[in-house]
Design an enzyme around this catalytic site. Structure first.
Site, PDB file in Angstrom:
ATOM      1  N   ASN A  61      41.276  52.665  37.375  1.00 44.04           N
ATOM      2  CA  ASN A  61      40.268  53.050  36.383  1.00 44.04           C
ATOM      3  C   ASN A  61      39.400  54.158  36.981  1.00 44.04           C
ATOM      4  OD1 ASN A  61      38.102  53.296  34.669  1.00 44.04           O
ATOM      5  ND2 ASN A  61      37.698  51.102  34.496  1.00 44.04           N
TER       6      ASN A  61
ATOM      7  N   HIS B 233      41.908  54.480  27.307  1.00 42.50           N
ATOM      8  CA  HIS B 233      41.244  54.396  28.606  1.00 42.50           C
ATOM      9  C   HIS B 233      42.076  53.494  29.521  1.00 42.50           C
ATOM     10  CE1 HIS B 233      38.357  54.105  31.698  1.00 42.50           C
ATOM     11  NE2 HIS B 233      38.183  52.819  31.533  1.00 42.50           N
TER      12      HIS B 233
ATOM     13  N   CYS C 275      32.814  54.919  30.892  1.00 40.88           N
ATOM     14  CA  CYS C 275      34.247  55.124  30.623  1.00 40.88           C
ATOM     15  C   CYS C 275      34.510  55.804  29.281  1.00 40.88           C
ATOM     16  CB  CYS C 275      35.005  53.809  30.699  1.00 40.88           C
ATOM     17  SG  CYS C 275      34.995  53.102  32.354  1.00 40.88           S
TER      18      CYS C 275
HETATM   19  O1  UT7 Z   1      36.264  50.425  31.865  1.00 47.84           O
HETATM   20  C1  UT7 Z   1      36.031  49.123  31.556  1.00 47.84           C
HETATM   21  C2  UT7 Z   1      35.944  48.477  32.892  1.00 47.84           C
HETATM   22  N1  UT7 Z   1      36.563  47.293  33.147  1.00 47.84           N
HETATM   23  C3  UT7 Z   1      37.570  46.675  32.502  1.00 47.84           C
HETATM   24  O2  UT7 Z   1      38.090  47.049  31.497  1.00 47.84           O
HETATM   25  C4  UT7 Z   1      38.005  45.403  33.158  1.00 47.84           C
HETATM   26  C5  UT7 Z   1      38.251  44.318  32.174  1.00 47.84           C
HETATM   27  N2  UT7 Z   1      38.625  43.082  32.817  1.00 47.84           N
HETATM   28  C6  UT7 Z   1      39.797  42.905  33.463  1.00 47.84           C
HETATM   29  O3  UT7 Z   1      40.587  43.815  33.565  1.00 47.84           O
HETATM   30  C7  UT7 Z   1      40.098  41.547  34.024  1.00 47.84           C
HETATM   31  O4  UT7 Z   1      39.164  40.607  33.539  1.00 47.84           O
HETATM   32  C8  UT7 Z   1      40.115  41.531  35.570  1.00 47.84           C
HETATM   33  C9  UT7 Z   1      41.300  42.314  36.094  1.00 47.84           C
HETATM   34  C10 UT7 Z   1      38.818  42.093  36.109  1.00 47.84           C
HETATM   35  C11 UT7 Z   1      40.233  40.111  36.089  1.00 47.84           C
HETATM   36  O5  UT7 Z   1      41.427  39.546  35.583  1.00 47.84           O
HETATM   37  P1  UT7 Z   1      41.394  38.134  34.892  1.00 47.84           P
HETATM   38  O6  UT7 Z   1      42.770  37.848  34.539  1.00 47.84           O
HETATM   39  O7  UT7 Z   1      40.375  38.163  33.819  1.00 47.84           O
HETATM   40  O8  UT7 Z   1      40.961  37.208  36.083  1.00 47.84           O
HETATM   41  P2  UT7 Z   1      39.670  36.261  36.199  1.00 47.84           P
HETATM   42  O9  UT7 Z   1      38.436  37.055  36.289  1.00 47.84           O
HETATM   43  O10 UT7 Z   1      39.790  35.173  35.187  1.00 47.84           O
HETATM   44  O11 UT7 Z   1      39.953  35.621  37.605  1.00 47.84           O
HETATM   45  C12 UT7 Z   1      41.062  34.736  37.826  1.00 47.84           C
HETATM   46  C13 UT7 Z   1      41.101  34.378  39.300  1.00 47.84           C
HETATM   47  C14 UT7 Z   1      39.739  33.948  39.841  1.00 47.84           C
HETATM   48  O12 UT7 Z   1      39.943  32.925  40.770  1.00 47.84           O
HETATM   49  P3  UT7 Z   1      39.687  31.397  40.386  1.00 47.84           P
HETATM   50  O13 UT7 Z   1      38.257  31.344  39.955  1.00 47.84           O
HETATM   51  O14 UT7 Z   1      40.649  31.114  39.250  1.00 47.84           O
HETATM   52  O15 UT7 Z   1      40.001  30.695  41.626  1.00 47.84           O
HETATM   53  C15 UT7 Z   1      39.261  35.192  40.556  1.00 47.84           C
HETATM   54  O16 UT7 Z   1      38.366  34.890  41.586  1.00 47.84           O
HETATM   55  O17 UT7 Z   1      41.496  35.520  40.071  1.00 47.84           O
HETATM   56  C16 UT7 Z   1      40.548  35.727  41.119  1.00 47.84           C
HETATM   57  N3  UT7 Z   1      40.506  37.148  41.428  1.00 47.84           N
HETATM   58  C17 UT7 Z   1      41.317  37.706  42.337  1.00 47.84           C
HETATM   59  N4  UT7 Z   1      42.280  37.192  43.112  1.00 47.84           N
HETATM   60  C18 UT7 Z   1      42.931  38.025  43.927  1.00 47.84           C
HETATM   61  C19 UT7 Z   1      39.712  38.102  40.919  1.00 47.84           C
HETATM   62  N5  UT7 Z   1      39.998  39.297  41.473  1.00 47.84           N
HETATM   63  C20 UT7 Z   1      40.983  39.073  42.365  1.00 47.84           C
HETATM   64  C21 UT7 Z   1      41.700  39.904  43.238  1.00 47.84           C
HETATM   65  N6  UT7 Z   1      42.662  39.350  43.992  1.00 47.84           N
HETATM   66  N7  UT7 Z   1      41.493  41.236  43.339  1.00 47.84           N
END
Ligand code: UT7
Length: 337
Positions: free
Chosen positions: A288, A258, A116
């Protein structure tokens, strides 16, 4: 050498291309346990573009590259750099074929993989060639089809990533003209390489003698530490590049981060104590797009009139590696097609 004699790389053309197929959050929710509401509130993304069968990174790169050359008013360059993590093949690099299809057969061409942060690394590399006198005009393309490495069962990464390409032309000029790329800040932290990784397909897996685990050909991401690193690395890198440029944070008219998650961008704005309105956004429409993210958001914001000629713009990016990079420029008059 006196500062005013220094050769600078000046932005003189920009172009982008997105594959036509739109995948909305509702489309994803029909195949996976997710919802439009979750994706919108956690990421700010509403839809992304995905390639159709028969397309590849080079197809996107050629389309964006052709538009950038046209925007620059000349099809001549002496170097083509393609920033990508999803090359058409593991070998050779994608840039020679892209150059060939753009009518630039014979011109120096190579790929650069900094994920990225790839586009900012590629800008710095191109600017270095121009400063050294080894190039007069460089076509820098950021192109990725990251959907091709996603796990079709992983709702988190499928929600975030999309395909696309963006390109710019840089020409030799002087540091005081609009479009001149300012100083750069680049950095990397390989101790966190496993936070975003495609484990298989490279020499480590191929040389291991172990049978291939099919799940390892897909991208894996540990979202929360990536989120925290994205915020701190981009904020710190922005501060460093401002210091090198001699600009204050309040001098910056537009910040182009980004585009991975709108919440990351909001957190960077808070860290820098800058109003959110100064941060350009298109993550809602493209997600992204990895190396394409920066040129896509710059071109979209310029086309929308959100970035105007004369605006002081700070560009900052972060991604797998980990890797990050920033630069500044005063936005020039450009043919936006
Ligand atoms: O270029 C760099 C590349 N990447 C990034 O910059 C990404 C950086 N990270 C993020 O943007 C965030 O961490 C995410 C968007 C990936 C995830 O968001 P979050 O607020 O950190 O969620 P989390 O990983 O803490 O997950 C919270 C809940 C989980 O469920 P439980 O364990 O609380 O039951 C996940 O399983 O949300 C669940 N979850 C989803 N639910 C519905 C994760 N992805 C999804 C989804 N739909 N697509």
């Amino acid at each position: 050498m006196a500062g005013h004699h220094r050769r600078a790389a000046v932005l003189c053309g920009i172009g982008t291309w997105l594959p036509p197929r739109v995948v909305t959050n509702a489309d994803l929710a029909r195949q996976l346990d997710t919802s439009d509401e979750w994706i919108r509130t956690r990421t700010g993304i509403r839809e992304r573009r995905v390639i159709d069968r028969g397309m590849s990174t080079s197809v996107l790169a050629v389309e964006a590259g052709a538009r950038a050359l046209k925007s620059s008013g000349s099809s001549e360059v002496d170097l083509v750099v393609v920033a990508t993590t999803t090359p058409d093949h593991p070998c050779p690099s994608t840039a020679p074929e892209v150059a060939h299809r753009l009518g630039l057969t014979g011109v120096a061409a190579f790929d650069l993989n900094a994920v990225c942060a790839g586009f900012v690394y590629a800008l710095a590399t191109a600017a270095g060639h121009i400063a050294a006198g080894s190039a007069e005009r460089v076509l820098v393309i950021g192109a990725d089809t990251f959907t091709t490495v996603l796990n079709p069962l992983d709702r988190t990464t499928l929600a975030i990533f999309g395909d696309g390409a963006g390109a710019v032309v840089l020409r030799a000029g002087t540091p005081d003209e609009p479009g001149a790329l300012g100083p750069f800040d680049l950095g990397a932290d390989g101790s966190n390489a496993d936070l975003l990784i495609v484990p298989a397909g490279g020499s480590e897996q191929r040389g291991s003698g172990e049978p291939l685990d099919p799940a390892d050909v897909h991208f894996r991401m540990d979202g929360q530490p990536v989120f925290r690193n994205a915020v701190t690395r981009m904020s710190e890198s922005a501060v460093k590049v401002l210091d090198r440029a001699g600009w204050r944070v309040e001098d910056v008219d537009r910040f182009a981060c980004h585009q991975a998650n709108a919440r990351i961008i909001s957190a960077v704005a808070r860290d820098l104590a800058v109003p959110q309105e100064r941060f350009v956004l298109n993550v809602d429409r493209v997600g992204n797009t990895v190396a394409a993210s920066i040129p896509l958001v710059l071109a979209d914001a310029a086309a929308a009139g959100d970035i105007e000629p004369g605006h002081r713009v700070l560009v900052t990016s972060f991604g797998a590696g980990l890797g990050w990079g920033s630069t500044v420029l005063t936005w020039p008059e450009l043919d936006l097609g």
